[in-house]
Write an enzyme that holds these catalytic residues in place. Structure first.
Site, PDB file in Angstrom:
ATOM      1  CE1 TYR A 133      -3.705   2.511   0.815  1.00 10.62           C
ATOM      2  CE2 TYR A 133      -2.264   3.281   2.576  1.00 10.62           C
ATOM      3  CZ  TYR A 133      -3.386   3.445   1.789  1.00 10.62           C
ATOM      4  OH  TYR A 133      -4.192   4.549   1.961  1.00 10.62           O
ATOM      5  CE  LYS A 135       2.382   4.622   8.316  1.00 11.91           C
ATOM      6  NZ  LYS A 135       0.996   4.862   8.659  1.00 11.91           N
ATOM      7  CG  ASP A 195       5.847   3.611   0.620  1.00  5.07           C
ATOM      8  OD1 ASP A 195       6.187   4.277   1.634  1.00  5.07           O
ATOM      9  OD2 ASP A 195       4.667   3.450   0.282  1.00  5.07           O
TER      10      ASP A 195
HETATM   11  N1  HOZ Z   1      -1.150   3.555   6.339  1.00  4.94           N
HETATM   12  C1  HOZ Z   1      -1.607   3.168   7.641  1.00  4.94           C
HETATM   13  C2  HOZ Z   1      -1.225   1.764   7.932  1.00  4.94           C
HETATM   14  N2  HOZ Z   1      -1.627   0.852   6.986  1.00  4.94           N
HETATM   15  C3  HOZ Z   1      -3.020   3.349   7.864  1.00  4.94           C
HETATM   16  C4  HOZ Z   1      -3.386   4.743   7.998  1.00  4.94           C
HETATM   17  C5  HOZ Z   1      -4.787   4.858   7.591  1.00  4.94           C
HETATM   18  O1  HOZ Z   1      -5.107   4.351   6.505  1.00  4.94           O
HETATM   19  O2  HOZ Z   1      -5.520   5.441   8.367  1.00  4.94           O
END
Ligand code: HOZ
Length: 422
Positions: free
Chosen positions: A138, A261, A233
Site C-alpha cells: 500500500y 509517520k 516506500d
Molecule cells: N497507512 C496506515 C497503515 N496501513 C493506515 C493509515 C490509515 O489508513 O488510516
C-alpha cells in the site's frame, strides 16, 4: 446513542480514515480521549496498552515530554509561515545524516502525498509512464497506486478502487511481492517504458512480510539496467525498523525514498527524498511540479526533528529491538502452548502476527490464505484484556520505547489467555 453512531451522523462512515472503523474485525471502534507513553485512555475511562502507535509514528510512545516541549515552543513562534524557516533545513540535514540514500529532501504533509509526488517525479525525470508495484503493498490512496493495494483497501475488500480511470490504471503493472522471476520478465518485455518500481522494502500493509533474499537486489539491478528509478516506500519502515530505515538493513540504495509517520513525530509531516540529480527535477529547480501550503510546517518540523534526535542513538535501537523480540517470542510461545499455528516477524520496532500453519509469510497469497476469523476473535479477546492491536489482519504492529517489561509481560499473559479460548 453510541459515540460511533453520533459520528456517523456527520462524518462519512463515522471515521476520517477507513481502517479505524473496525470494519475488518466487527463491532464499533473505541473512541480515545488521551494517550501517554504506551497507554491509551478511552472515552469511557478504560486503559489500553497500545500496539498501533497511531499506525507507526509514536516510536517514543505517546506525548513524549521532550517532543511536546518542542511542539509547544514552536507553536508559540507561530503555527504556519508559508515561507522558509530554519527548522525545515535542520530536519532535512538530520534525514540526510541518518538515512543512506539521501542527498536532498522535499517535505510534504502525508505519506500519500509523498508517494504520489515520488511517482510523478519518476515519470517526469525518466519521461516514461509505466510503473511497477506489488500486490498487497500500500502506497497511499493516489490514483496510480490504488491497484491491488493493501491496508484499508484490502481490509475493506476494495484493493482496486472504483474512481481510478482505466487509462491511468493501465500504466500500473502489479506483480507478486517477492516474485523475482516476474520482475525479470516485466523488465524484459517493457523495460524501456518503465519509469519506476515502487516497493515497501518490508511490506507492512498486508501484515508484515519481509523480502526474500535477492528480491531487492534484483529490483536494484533491473532498474539500473533499464534506466528506471527504484522507489523504496519507507513511510512505515523509515526510522522504524532501524536508524537508517530498511535500506540500511538490506544495504540497498534506492533512487527515491518516501517517508512519513516517524519523521513527523505524530504531527502531519512526510517527505520524498533521494539522489541529487533526480531531486533536481522538482520545481523550482526542475519542471516536475509539486507544492503545499503546509509543507515544512514549523510545528510539525519541530516534532519530527526532536523525535529523530532522540532515536539517533545505537542504544535506542538495541533496546527497542529487544522489546519487540521479547513480545513476538512471547506471543509465539503462548500460541504454540495453546496449539494455535501462527507466523511471526519483527524488525526494530515493527512486528507481524499471522494466523497460518503455512510457515513464514512471504507473499500476499500467504497472508490472504490465513485464518482471518481467528484473527478477529483474537483481536476482540485482546481488546477485552486491555490490549489495543490494529483492527485488521492486514496491518503490522508497533512497539515503542515507552513499552515497559511489565507492559510486554501483561500483553503476553493476555495473549496466552485469549489463545487458550480460541
Ligand atoms: N497507512 C496506515 C497503515 N496501513 C493506515 C493509515 C490509515 O489508513 O488510516
Amino acid at each position: 446513542m453510541s459515540l460511533f453512531s453520533e459520528a456517523r451522523e456527520v462524518i462519512a462512515g463515522g471515521v476520517n480514515s477507513p481502517v479505524r472503523a473496525f470494519a475488518g474485525v466487527g463491532g464499533e471502534p473505541v473512541f480515545f480521549k488521551s494517550a501517554k507513553g504506551s497507554r491509551f485512555v478511552a472515552e469511557d475511562g478504560r486503559e489500553y496498552i497500545d500496539y498501533v502507535g497511531s499506525w507507526g509514528p509514536m516510536i517514543l510512545g505517546h506525548a513524549h515530554p521532550e517532543v511536546i516541549e518542542a511542539v509547544v515552543s514552536a507553536a508559540q513562534d507561530g503555527l504556519s509561515f508559508g515561507a522558509p524557516c530554519v527548522r525545515e533545513t535542520r530536519i532535512a540535514e538530520k534525514v540526510c545524516e541518518m538515512m543512506p540514500a539521501v542527498d536532498k529532501v522535499r517535505m510534504v504533509s502525508s505519506g500519500t502525498e509523498a508517494t504520489m509526488s515520488a511517482i510523478r517525479l519518476a515519470r517526469g525525470h525518466t519521461g516514461r509512464d509505466k510503473i511497477i508495484k506489488f500486490e498487497g503493498c500500500y502506497h497511499g490512496h493516489s490514483d496510480s497506486l490504488l491497484i491491488k493495494a493493501g491496508s484499508g483497501a484490502l481490509t475493506l475488500g476494495v484493493p482496486s478502487s472504483p474512481g481510478v480511470p482505466a487509462g491511468l490504471a493501465e500504466h500500473t503493472i502489479t506483480l507478486s511481492f517477492n516474485d523475482i522471476e516476474s520482475v525479470k520478465d516485466a523488465f524484459a518485455e517493457l523495460g524501456d517504458q518503465i519509469a519506476c518500481v515502487i516497493v515497501e522494502p518490508i511490506a507492512g500493509n498486508m501484515n508484515m512480510v519481509p523480502p526474500v533474499e535477492g528480491f531487492h537486489e534484483t529490483l536494484r539491478e533491473e532498474c539500473t539496467k533499464a534506466g528506471a528509478l527504484l522507489i523504496f516506500d519507507e513511510v512505515m519502515t523509515g526510522f522504524r525498523v532501524a536508524r537508517g530505515g530498511a535500506q540500511s538493513v538490506f544495504g540497498i540504495e534506492p533512487d527515491i525514498t518516501t517517508l512519513g509517520k516517524v519523521i513527523g513525530g505524530g504531527m502531519p509531516a512526510a517527505a520524498y527524498v533521494g539522489r541529487a540529480d533526480v531531486m533536481a527535477s522538482i520545481a523550482p529547480d526542475g519542471p516536475v511540479y509539486q507544492a503545499g501550503t503546509l509543507s515544512g510546517n514549523p510545528v510539525a518540523m519541530a516534532a519530527g526533528l526532536k523525535t529523530l534526535e532522540l532515536i539517533d542513538d545505537d542504544d535506542f535501537w538495541t533496546t527497542l529491538s529487544a522489546k519487540t523480540q521479547k513480545l513476538v517470542d512471547g506471543l509465539a510461545a503462548a500460541a504454540a502452548d495453546a496449539g494455535i499455528p501462527v507466523a511471526v516477524e519483527n524488525q526494530g520496532g515493527m512486528f507481524g502476527l499471522v494466523f497460518t500453519d503455512a510457515g513464514p509469510v512471504r507473499s500476499y497469497a500467504h497472508v490472504a490464505a490465513a485464518d482471518i476469523e481467528r484473527f478477529r476473535a483474537f483481536f476482540h479477546g485482546m481488546l477485552d484484556e486491555g490490549v489495543y492491536l490494529a483492527p485488521s489482519a492486514f496491518e503490522a504492529g508497533f512497539v515503542s520505547a515507552a513499552h515497559s517489561d511489565d507492559d510486554l509481560d501483561k500483553t503476553i499473559a493476555a495473549a496466552a489467555k485469549v489463545f487458550g479460548n480460541l
